[in-house]
Design an enzyme around this catalytic site. Structure first.
Site, PDB file in Angstrom:
ATOM      1  CE  LYS A  15      -2.297  -1.030   3.834  1.00  0.00           C
ATOM      2  NZ  LYS A  15      -1.724  -2.338   4.195  1.00  0.00           N
ATOM      3  NE  ARG A  87      -4.432  -1.089   9.867  1.00  0.00           N
ATOM      4  CZ  ARG A  87      -3.332  -0.529   9.365  1.00  0.00           C
ATOM      5  NH1 ARG A  87      -3.341   0.687   8.904  1.00  0.00           N
ATOM      6  NH2 ARG A  87      -2.208  -1.209   9.328  1.00  0.00           N
ATOM      7  NE  ARG A 121       7.364  -2.344   6.019  1.00  0.00           N
ATOM      8  CZ  ARG A 121       6.027  -2.173   6.080  1.00  0.00           C
ATOM      9  NH1 ARG A 121       5.364  -1.657   5.049  1.00  0.00           N
ATOM     10  NH2 ARG A 121       5.371  -2.536   7.152  1.00  0.00           N
ATOM     11  NE  ARG A 154       6.074  -0.229  10.129  1.00  0.00           N
ATOM     12  CZ  ARG A 154       4.893  -0.176   9.525  1.00  0.00           C
ATOM     13  NH1 ARG A 154       4.787   0.395   8.337  1.00  0.00           N
ATOM     14  NH2 ARG A 154       3.811  -0.686  10.087  1.00  0.00           N
ATOM     15  NE  ARG A 165       1.831  -4.627  11.151  1.00  0.00           N
ATOM     16  CZ  ARG A 165       2.809  -4.464  10.260  1.00  0.00           C
ATOM     17  NH1 ARG A 165       3.982  -5.040  10.447  1.00  0.00           N
ATOM     18  NH2 ARG A 165       2.620  -3.731   9.203  1.00  0.00           N
TER      19      ARG A 165
END
Ligand code: AMP
Length: 211
Positions: A15, A87, A121, A154, A165
């Site tokens: 996203k 969300r 990431r 992160r 998550r």
């Protein structure tokens, strides 16, 4: 393109990557609630202090905090690209009172691909640029191409939080696809492909979608 768009999809669907490019090439305001929250946490504001524990656990920050944060930033504007918001159904209903939505891009990806992406990431803590150590590595050893800052992982991209998550996404956010499909706004994109292919597919779909 002065539309209000929503990007929907599980963590790791891409996203943020799609949003950054769509926003910069089409003059949209990129509103990532995750980025805003991380900034609030870094600055230790009242909102940041309330949000931090939820974020560290991979859970959702309460709807009323999110809705007032979004409202403050978008009221009276158009051409907004919502990334990571809404969300929950309550957020989607709240959004209807804040801004009309023209289209919802649903990035579909399988869990294995998404988990691999999240683990690789790295982000720039200064300018927010996003890298993938395998598919989109920075030119110089873990430093940002744009500003030279040392990249970080992160906290919520660590394996135990990633699993949480995903559960939260399946339970609270996945039903939004159906919600927007019933409104005739949902555009499904296969997001298991490269960022270039996903971007091209999104552009094509948005053009075809034009009234
Ligand atoms: P993201 O960068 O979109 O993956 O968001 C990181 C974290 O911020 C999430 O795991 C949540 O804890 C929180 N967050 C971001 N956007 C929202 C939202 N719309 N509603 C609730 N929590 C959110």
């Amino acid at each position: 393109m002065k539309k209000n768009l929503v990007l929907l999809g599980p963590p790791g669907a891409g996203k943020g990557t799609l949003a950054q490019r769509l926003a910069s090439e089409h003059g949209l305001l990129h509103l990532s609630t995750g980025d805003v929250l991380r900034d609030e946490v870094a600055r230790a504001t009242a909102l940041g202090q309330r949000a931090k524990d939820y974020m560290d656990r991979g859970e959702l920050v309460p709807d009323e905090l999110i809705l007032s944060m979004v409202k403050e930033r978008v009221e009276g504007r158009s051409g907004i690209l919502f990334d990571g918001f809404p969300r929950t159904l309550a957020q989607a209903e709240g959004l209807e009172k804040i801004a009309p939505i023209d289209a919802v891009i649903f990035l579909e990806v399988d869990k294995d691909t998404a988990v691999k992406r999240l683990s690789a990431r790295r982000i720039c803590p200064k300018c927010g640029a996003v890298y993938n150590l395998v598919t989109q590595p920075p030119k110089e050893d873990e430093r940002c191409d744009r500003c030279g800052t040392k990249l970080i992982q992160r906290d919520d991209d660590k394996p135990e939080v990633i699993a949480r998550r995903f559960e939260v996404y399946m339970r609270q956010s996945a039903p939004l696809a159906r919600y927007y499909e019933e409104k005739g706004l949902l555009i499904r994109i296969d997001a298991g492909r490269s960022p270039e292919e996903v971007y091209a597919a999104a552009l094509r779909a948005l053009r075809d979608d034009r009234p």
